[in-house]
Scaffold this active site. Structure first.
Site, short mmCIF file in Angstrom:
data_model
loop_
_atom_site.label_atom_id
_atom_site.label_comp_id
_atom_site.label_asym_id
_atom_site.label_seq_id
_atom_site.Cartn_x
_atom_site.Cartn_y
_atom_site.Cartn_z
N LYS A 55 20.17 -19.38 7.46
CA LYS A 55 19.41 -20.45 6.81
C LYS A 55 19.58 -21.76 7.59
O LYS A 55 20.51 -21.89 8.41
CB LYS A 55 19.88 -20.62 5.36
N TYR A 267 26.63 -53.51 16.05
CA TYR A 267 26.12 -54.15 14.85
C TYR A 267 27.25 -54.66 13.97
O TYR A 267 28.25 -53.99 13.76
CB TYR A 267 25.29 -53.16 14.03
C1 LIG Z 1 25.05 -20.30 2.56
C2 LIG Z 1 25.43 -19.10 1.78
C3 LIG Z 1 26.29 -18.15 2.32
C4 LIG Z 1 27.02 -18.35 3.61
O1 LIG Z 1 28.15 -19.12 3.34
P1 LIG Z 1 29.18 -19.53 4.52
O2 LIG Z 1 30.25 -20.26 3.79
O3 LIG Z 1 28.43 -20.40 5.46
O4 LIG Z 1 29.63 -18.26 5.14
C5 LIG Z 1 26.51 -16.99 1.57
N1 LIG Z 1 25.93 -16.80 0.38
C6 LIG Z 1 25.12 -17.72 -0.19
C7 LIG Z 1 24.54 -17.47 -1.52
C8 LIG Z 1 24.85 -18.91 0.49
O5 LIG Z 1 24.06 -19.83 -0.08
#
Ligand SMILES: *Cc1c(COP(=O)(O)O)cnc(C)c1O
Length: 372
Positions: A55, A267
């Site tokens: 994702k 800044y």
């Molecule tokens: C993002 C996500 C993962 C992966 O989690 P990590 O901590 O990055 O390994 C797994 N399951 C769900 C439901 C997620 O939203």
């Protein structure tokens, strides 16, 4: 050459023909390390395969490239957050499960069937709208975000025919604090997950994320879902990082100047030189995901030594105190993420986590993918 044509060719170079020579910043993504990390995770999760969570453009590193590398290595389970993310990678992961964590948004049912995507059903409404066939059933064991809550579970358990049309590929849940091994929510969620599964038709389970894989065999399941650890984030923050670093971000020094004691930098003049100082201005800023909260707290590496960030991070520029480093010159490179500065290190200085550091990475780097 007309002015118009010149303009077009400059644009083309900026958007389509960047090179290491013209680049002000190089993002080096080691896909070999991603694959090695996946294998390490797999070795720690003997109870079932480890899915690649890709994702948010594979946590900012390029979903298509990461997915293709994992698929070539043998990974056959992938998760994204949203439907459009799945559509963007479907062609590079043929014959693999590609699941969408965000639930079955009304009106999108047809796209799942057309593109052989696996919905993660998280409500009674999702279940009833799914035309049937393969799906993942998400149960909430303590996050209160997505997934069937206790009442919905009971409703389904009392009327199992509601699930008749489904092929439940996995029952899944998500841990709230898996990176903190002694957090009591881990055991509680494990217990609730077992109870939920007992109320549902027998189906394989999926519980652990990256850190969950390291909570011990009780948290093992038929499918782990790993994101962060694939990309080099430490899944066991209290212990040395078992994962290989994946990302290196190097940025050019644009200018170097000597300033007298008493001169201020950047800044709002939040930093004033206490001695005659040498300041390097680097081609990086908060528009590149270099968090403004790193102002006065971050650092870079040059030639094996740390140089502190001074003053405020601005949109396109960041200043470092390179006093005593005469070899820092315009055009040379500073490492701001890499073997010396992990995403977790930068996160600690910025007051966030490694996930946010990676997913914030900007869009104007020259990106190089390493496969060896
Ligand atoms: C993002 C996500 C993962 C992966 O989690 P990590 O901590 O990055 O390994 C797994 N399951 C769900 C439901 C997620 O939203």
């Amino acid at each position: 050459m007309t002015v118009g044509r010149g303009h077009v060719s400059i644009l083309a170079r900026l958007v389509g023909e960047t090179s290491a020579e013209t680049a002000q910043a190089l993002l080096d993504v080691d896909l070999g390390a991603v694959v090695a990390n996946w294998r390490t995770l797999q070795a720690h999760h003997p109870s079932g395969p480890v899915a690649g969570v890709i994702k948010a453009d594979a946590y900012g590193l390029g979903a298509r490239q990461v997915a293709a590398a994992l698929h070539t290595a043998g990974c056959r389970h992938f998760f994204v957050a949203y439907l459009n993310e799945a559509l963007a990678v479907r062609d590079v992961v043929p014959n693999a499960m590609l699941a969408v964590l965000g639930g079955l948004m009304p009106g999108t049912e047809g796209a799942y069937a057309t593109h052989d995507l696996t919905p993660v059903l998280g409500s009674l409404d999702d279940i009833d709208r799914w035309r049937g066939g393969e799906a993942i059933l998400h149960v909430d064991t303590g996050m209160s975000r997505l997934g069937l809550d206790v009442r919905e579970l009971e409703a389904v358990a009392q009327n199992r025919s509601r699930l008749d049309r489904l092929h439940i590929r996995y029952v899944m849940s998500h841990l709230a604090a898996s990176e903190v091994p002694d957090d009591p929510s881990n055991a509680l969620q494990l217990q609730r997950f077992a109870a939920a599964r007992a109320m549902l038709p027998a189906a394989p389970g999926s519980l652990a994320n990256s850190s969950g894989i390291f909570l011990g065999p009780a948290f093992g399941s038929d499918l782990a879902r790993a994101g962060a650890a694939l990309y080099g984030i430490n899944p066991t923050p209290a212990h040395p990082n078992p994962m290989r670093p994946v990302v290196r971000l190097s940025v050019r020094v644009l200018a170097v100047r000597d300033i007298p004691a008493g001169a201020s930098v950047g800044y709002n003049a939040i930093w004033t030189a206490g001695r005659p100082s040498r300041i390097a201005t680097a081609a990086l800023g908060y528009a590149d995901g270099f968090h403004r909260s790193l102002s006065g707290r971050g650092s870079a590496w040059f030639d094996g030594t740390r140089v502190p960030l001074v003053g405020r991070v601005s949109m396109d520029l960041t200043t470092f105190d390179v006093t005593g480093h005469p070899r820092v010159q315009p055009g040379c490179w500073l490492e701001v993420l890499g073997p010396h500065l992990s995403p977790d290190d930068v996160a600690q200085a910025a007051g966030t986590n490694g996930y946010e550091v990676l997913t914030s990475l900007g869009r104007r780097f020259h990106v190089v993918y390493r496969t060896a």
